[in-house]
Write a protein that holds these residues in place. Structure first.
Motif, PDB file in Angstrom:
ATOM      1  N   ILE A 195       0.824  -1.208   0.000  1.00 49.65           N
ATOM      2  CA  ILE A 195       0.000   0.000   0.000  1.00 49.65           C
ATOM      3  C   ILE A 195       0.860   1.261   0.000  1.00 49.65           C
ATOM      4  O   ILE A 195       0.539   2.241  -0.688  1.00 49.65           O
ATOM      5  N   ALA A 196       1.965   1.243   0.742  1.00 49.13           N
ATOM      6  CA  ALA A 196       2.790   2.446   0.890  1.00 49.13           C
ATOM      7  C   ALA A 196       3.323   2.940  -0.451  1.00 49.13           C
ATOM      8  O   ALA A 196       3.533   4.148  -0.636  1.00 49.13           O
ATOM      9  N   ARG A 197       3.533   2.042  -1.404  1.00 46.39           N
ATOM     10  CA  ARG A 197       4.074   2.433  -2.717  1.00 46.39           C
ATOM     11  C   ARG A 197       3.065   3.229  -3.541  1.00 46.39           C
ATOM     12  O   ARG A 197       3.416   3.784  -4.588  1.00 46.39           O
ATOM     13  N   TRP A 198       1.817   3.300  -3.090  1.00 40.16           N
ATOM     14  CA  TRP A 198       0.797   4.014  -3.867  1.00 40.16           C
ATOM     15  C   TRP A 198       1.072   5.509  -3.968  1.00 40.16           C
ATOM     16  O   TRP A 198       0.522   6.173  -4.842  1.00 40.16           O
ATOM     17  N   THR A 199       1.917   6.046  -3.088  1.00 38.76           N
ATOM     18  CA  THR A 199       2.264   7.463  -3.236  1.00 38.76           C
ATOM     19  C   THR A 199       3.154   7.685  -4.460  1.00 38.76           C
ATOM     20  O   THR A 199       3.331   8.830  -4.889  1.00 38.76           O
ATOM     21  N   ASP A 200       3.695   6.602  -5.038  1.00 40.55           N
ATOM     22  CA  ASP A 200       4.419   6.737  -6.301  1.00 40.55           C
ATOM     23  C   ASP A 200       3.452   6.911  -7.469  1.00 40.55           C
ATOM     24  O   ASP A 200       3.796   7.494  -8.492  1.00 40.55           O
ATOM     25  N   VAL A 201       2.241   6.392  -7.315  1.00 40.22           N
ATOM     26  CA  VAL A 201       1.179   6.561  -8.325  1.00 40.22           C
ATOM     27  C   VAL A 201       0.420   7.854  -8.070  1.00 40.22           C
ATOM     28  O   VAL A 201       0.050   8.577  -9.009  1.00 40.22           O
ATOM     29  N   CYS A 248      10.153   7.944   9.941  1.00 43.10           N
ATOM     30  CA  CYS A 248      10.012   6.563  10.421  1.00 43.10           C
ATOM     31  C   CYS A 248       9.372   5.687   9.346  1.00 43.10           C
ATOM     32  O   CYS A 248       9.825   4.567   9.079  1.00 43.10           O
ATOM     33  N   LEU A 249       8.340   6.211   8.732  1.00 42.78           N
ATOM     34  CA  LEU A 249       7.655   5.490   7.670  1.00 42.78           C
ATOM     35  C   LEU A 249       8.577   5.286   6.472  1.00 42.78           C
ATOM     36  O   LEU A 249       8.616   4.203   5.880  1.00 42.78           O
ATOM     37  N   GLN A 250       9.352   6.302   6.120  1.00 45.23           N
ATOM     38  CA  GLN A 250      10.279   6.198   5.006  1.00 45.23           C
ATOM     39  C   GLN A 250      11.350   5.142   5.271  1.00 45.23           C
ATOM     40  O   GLN A 250      11.717   4.371   4.372  1.00 45.23           O
ATOM     41  N   ARG A 251      11.864   5.094   6.505  1.00 47.77           N
ATOM     42  CA  ARG A 251      12.885   4.091   6.834  1.00 47.77           C
ATOM     43  C   ARG A 251      12.324   2.685   6.694  1.00 47.77           C
ATOM     44  O   ARG A 251      12.995   1.784   6.178  1.00 47.77           O
ATOM     45  N   LEU A 252      11.098   2.475   7.161  1.00 44.41           N
ATOM     46  CA  LEU A 252      10.475   1.162   7.023  1.00 44.41           C
ATOM     47  C   LEU A 252      10.281   0.809   5.559  1.00 44.41           C
ATOM     48  O   LEU A 252      10.563  -0.314   5.132  1.00 44.41           O
ATOM     49  N   PHE A 253       9.800   1.766   4.784  1.00 42.77           N
ATOM     50  CA  PHE A 253       9.581   1.517   3.358  1.00 42.77           C
ATOM     51  C   PHE A 253      10.893   1.140   2.677  1.00 42.77           C
ATOM     52  O   PHE A 253      10.949   0.170   1.905  1.00 42.77           O
ATOM     53  N   GLN A 254      11.955   1.863   2.957  1.00 39.92           N
ATOM     54  CA  GLN A 254      13.246   1.578   2.336  1.00 39.92           C
ATOM     55  C   GLN A 254      13.800   0.233   2.793  1.00 39.92           C
ATOM     56  O   GLN A 254      14.405  -0.501   1.997  1.00 39.92           O
ATOM     57  N   ARG A 255      13.606  -0.100   4.059  1.00 42.86           N
ATOM     58  CA  ARG A 255      14.056  -1.397   4.555  1.00 42.86           C
ATOM     59  C   ARG A 255      13.368  -2.524   3.805  1.00 42.86           C
ATOM     60  O   ARG A 255      13.983  -3.538   3.451  1.00 42.86           O
TER      61      ARG A 255
END
Length: 231
Positions: free
Chosen positions: A167-173, A184-191
């Motif tokens: 779901i988090a990748r939807w900000t790319d769309v 914090c959210l960005q670190r989790l996404f990158q991990r």
């Protein structure tokens, strides 16, 4: 029979269920469902009358729909790995609460934006503004929940993190927020982007060469699934 996951493309939330299956390491197959044409078809509605993905044909031949139900079903096989918890435990309650937040507040925040993408030219400025406010609110709430944690529930990944990845990748769309403003959210996404299961799910969605780190044994066509004898 090996379970079959029906996953939606492009950018389906079923991505998280692929990641979950990879983490579990159990044998499974995938069935690719194009959205909106195939997912709304009479053929696929024989699998899920609602016409949505994901759906899971279990090893016993039963069909499960809805991400939360599928992830909880898979979670019963991931307790020893720490991916889920026994029902009735505090860990199960925390996991279920996080999955519920992701499935309602986080997922649904994007609903107005998906509508405007799928129905252009309808004077959607108000919907875009509404969607932007919902997405920003959901990101801020999740940022607060993640404070001081490496993963959504603490110091190790669970099936909630698998669902989040899809779901988090939807900000790319829908670039209505900058994920980097939520550290914090960005670190989790990158991990998660470095995780072999996540990379596999991305490759599968984009029909690229993909090497499973789990138990993936191949794709099956919808027409072939419909020929299977009933359970």
């Amino acid at each position: 029979m090996q379970p079959i996951l029906f996953y939606g493309v492009p950018e389906g939330c079923s991505f998280g269920s692929i990641v979950a299956l990879e983490w579990l390491g159990i044998p499974y197959r995938l069935c690719r469902i194009a959205m909106p044409e195939v997912v709304q078809s009479e053929a696929y509605r024989r699998i899920n009358p609602v016409g949505e993905t994901p759906a899971l044909l279990t090893g016993s031949g039963a069909v499960l729909t809805e991400s939360m139900a599928i992830l909880n079903h898979l979670g019963s096989q991931g307790i020893a790995q720490g991916l889920a918890f026994a029902q009735g435990s505090s860990g199960f309650d925390r996991l279920n609460a996080m999955l519920a937040f992701l499935n309602t507040s986080f997922f649904n925040a994007f609903s107005p934006l998906w509508h405007t993408l799928e129905h252009p030219g309808e004077g959607n400025a108000a919907l875009v503004a509404y969607g932007r406010s919902l997405v920003a609110k959901a990101h801020a709430e999740l940022e607060a929940m993640l404070d001081g944690k490496d993963w959504l529930l603490g110091d190790r990944p669970t099936l909630a993190d698998a669902y989040f990845a899809g779901i988090a990748r939807w900000t790319d769309v829908h670039p209505v927020v900058d994920r980097r403003t939520y550290p914090c959210l960005q670190r989790l996404f990158q991990r998660l982007q470095d995780d072999p299961a996540v990379r596999f799910a991305y490759a599968v969605e984009h029909e690229q060469s993909a090497r499973s780190a789990g138990g993936f044994v191949g794709h099956v066509d919808l027409t072939d699934v419909l020929r299977l004898p009933p359970a």
